[in-house]
Design an enzyme around this catalytic site. Structure first.
Site, PDB file in Angstrom:
ATOM      1  N   CYS A   4       0.847  -1.200   0.000  1.00  0.00           N
ATOM      2  CA  CYS A   4       0.000   0.000   0.000  1.00  0.00           C
ATOM      3  C   CYS A   4       0.881   1.249   0.000  1.00  0.00           C
ATOM      4  O   CYS A   4       1.684   1.457   0.914  1.00  0.00           O
ATOM      5  CB  CYS A   4      -0.922  -0.007   1.208  1.00  0.00           C
ATOM      6  SG  CYS A   4      -1.839   1.535   1.413  1.00  0.00           S
ATOM      7  N   CYS A   7       0.431   3.419   3.158  1.00  0.00           N
ATOM      8  CA  CYS A   7       1.078   2.804   4.326  1.00  0.00           C
ATOM      9  C   CYS A   7       2.587   3.031   4.278  1.00  0.00           C
ATOM     10  O   CYS A   7       3.207   3.289   5.307  1.00  0.00           O
ATOM     11  CB  CYS A   7       0.780   1.303   4.386  1.00  0.00           C
ATOM     12  SG  CYS A   7      -0.837   0.908   5.097  1.00  0.00           S
ATOM     13  N   ASP A  30      -0.582  16.395  -2.069  1.00  0.00           N
ATOM     14  CA  ASP A  30      -0.872  15.538  -3.215  1.00  0.00           C
ATOM     15  C   ASP A  30       0.186  15.807  -4.291  1.00  0.00           C
ATOM     16  O   ASP A  30       0.517  16.948  -4.591  1.00  0.00           O
ATOM     17  CB  ASP A  30      -2.279  15.824  -3.755  1.00  0.00           C
ATOM     18  CG  ASP A  30      -2.762  14.740  -4.698  1.00  0.00           C
ATOM     19  OD1 ASP A  30      -3.738  14.051  -4.360  1.00  0.00           O
ATOM     20  OD2 ASP A  30      -2.154  14.575  -5.781  1.00  0.00           O
ATOM     21  N   ASN A  87     -13.003   9.882  -2.289  1.00  0.00           N
ATOM     22  CA  ASN A  87     -13.366   9.056  -3.442  1.00  0.00           C
ATOM     23  C   ASN A  87     -13.433   7.603  -2.978  1.00  0.00           C
ATOM     24  O   ASN A  87     -12.543   7.135  -2.271  1.00  0.00           O
ATOM     25  CB  ASN A  87     -12.340   9.215  -4.556  1.00  0.00           C
ATOM     26  CG  ASN A  87     -12.266  10.641  -5.071  1.00  0.00           C
ATOM     27  OD1 ASN A  87     -13.254  11.373  -5.025  1.00  0.00           O
ATOM     28  ND2 ASN A  87     -11.100  11.045  -5.541  1.00  0.00           N
ATOM     29  N   GLY A  93     -13.988   7.002  -8.296  1.00  0.00           N
ATOM     30  CA  GLY A  93     -12.715   7.629  -8.640  1.00  0.00           C
ATOM     31  C   GLY A  93     -11.573   7.291  -7.712  1.00  0.00           C
ATOM     32  O   GLY A  93     -10.521   7.937  -7.744  1.00  0.00           O
ATOM     33  N   HIS A  98      -6.321   3.095   0.294  1.00  0.00           N
ATOM     34  CA  HIS A  98      -6.078   3.381   1.722  1.00  0.00           C
ATOM     35  C   HIS A  98      -6.868   4.672   1.940  1.00  0.00           C
ATOM     36  O   HIS A  98      -6.548   5.694   1.301  1.00  0.00           O
ATOM     37  CB  HIS A  98      -4.572   3.560   1.970  1.00  0.00           C
ATOM     38  CG  HIS A  98      -4.202   3.898   3.390  1.00  0.00           C
ATOM     39  ND1 HIS A  98      -3.189   3.240   4.070  1.00  0.00           N
ATOM     40  CD2 HIS A  98      -4.672   4.845   4.240  1.00  0.00           C
ATOM     41  CE1 HIS A  98      -3.061   3.757   5.289  1.00  0.00           C
ATOM     42  NE2 HIS A  98      -3.949   4.736   5.414  1.00  0.00           N
ATOM     43  N   HIS A 100      -8.433   8.036   2.278  1.00  0.00           N
ATOM     44  CA  HIS A 100      -7.800   9.355   2.366  1.00  0.00           C
ATOM     45  C   HIS A 100      -8.838  10.430   2.073  1.00  0.00           C
ATOM     46  O   HIS A 100      -9.710  10.256   1.231  1.00  0.00           O
ATOM     47  CB  HIS A 100      -6.613   9.472   1.406  1.00  0.00           C
ATOM     48  CG  HIS A 100      -6.941   9.089  -0.008  1.00  0.00           C
ATOM     49  ND1 HIS A 100      -7.022   7.771  -0.399  1.00  0.00           N
ATOM     50  CD2 HIS A 100      -7.217   9.823  -1.100  1.00  0.00           C
ATOM     51  CE1 HIS A 100      -7.325   7.720  -1.686  1.00  0.00           C
ATOM     52  NE2 HIS A 100      -7.468   8.953  -2.132  1.00  0.00           N
ATOM     53  N   HIS A 102      -9.319  14.072   0.612  1.00  0.00           N
ATOM     54  CA  HIS A 102      -8.723  15.154  -0.176  1.00  0.00           C
ATOM     55  C   HIS A 102      -9.132  16.473   0.473  1.00  0.00           C
ATOM     56  O   HIS A 102     -10.321  16.741   0.650  1.00  0.00           O
ATOM     57  CB  HIS A 102      -9.257  15.155  -1.612  1.00  0.00           C
ATOM     58  CG  HIS A 102      -8.816  13.992  -2.430  1.00  0.00           C
ATOM     59  ND1 HIS A 102      -7.777  14.067  -3.334  1.00  0.00           N
ATOM     60  CD2 HIS A 102      -9.266  12.715  -2.489  1.00  0.00           C
ATOM     61  CE1 HIS A 102      -7.624  12.891  -3.926  1.00  0.00           C
ATOM     62  NE2 HIS A 102      -8.506  12.046  -3.436  1.00  0.00           N
TER      63      HIS A 102
END
Ligand code: 5GP
Ligand code: ZN
Length: 110
Positions: A4, A7, A30, A87, A93, A98, A100, A102
């Site tokens: 991952c 991770c 990002d 997402n 999308g 994992h 997250h 945005h």
């Protein structure tokens, strides 16, 4: 979860531009920002997607939301506003499995 990406970032095994971390949550920039401010807020513990989230994850997911508030204050967008989005799944999308959040700010919403 050796395979991952997030991770690995949380473990410091992959490079990232970390902007916030505490005992439960890590936030980093990002790599392909879609807004003037584009951060990813991830729980340290691996949860693949919101589809896998259970009652046991409530506190951890809440910690991610509170981290977003801190990031809003730090980046100066608490008053102007920001967007927090998750997402989920192939048609939602999601690319990295994992969970997250945005955090985007500085762009007029579409
Ligand atoms: P998703 O589409 O799964 O909701 O979002 C994954 C996000 O991770 C995308 O916005 C993408 O730009 C970002 N991303 C993918 N690979 C990396 C990486 O190696 N480092 C960082 N910082 N972001 C990444
Ligand atoms: Zn993970």
């Amino acid at each position: 979860m050796d395979d991952c990406l997030f991770c690995r970032i949380v473990a410091g095994q992959s490079p990232s531009d970390i902007v916030y971390e505490d005992d439960a949550v890590v936030a980093f920039k990002d790599i392909y920002p879609k807004a003037p401010v584009h951060l990813l807020i991830v729980p340290r513990r691996h949860i693949a997607s919101l589809v896998e989230a259970t009652e046991e994850d409530v506190t951890l997911l809440g910690r991610c939301v509170v981290a977003a508030r801190r990031l809003a204050e730090r980046t100066g967008y608490a008053e102007r506003g920001f967007r927090l989005s998750v997402n989920t799944g192939p048609e939602g999308g999601q690319v990295v499995y994992h969970v997250h959040f945005h955090f985007t700010a500085g762009r007029k919403p579409r």
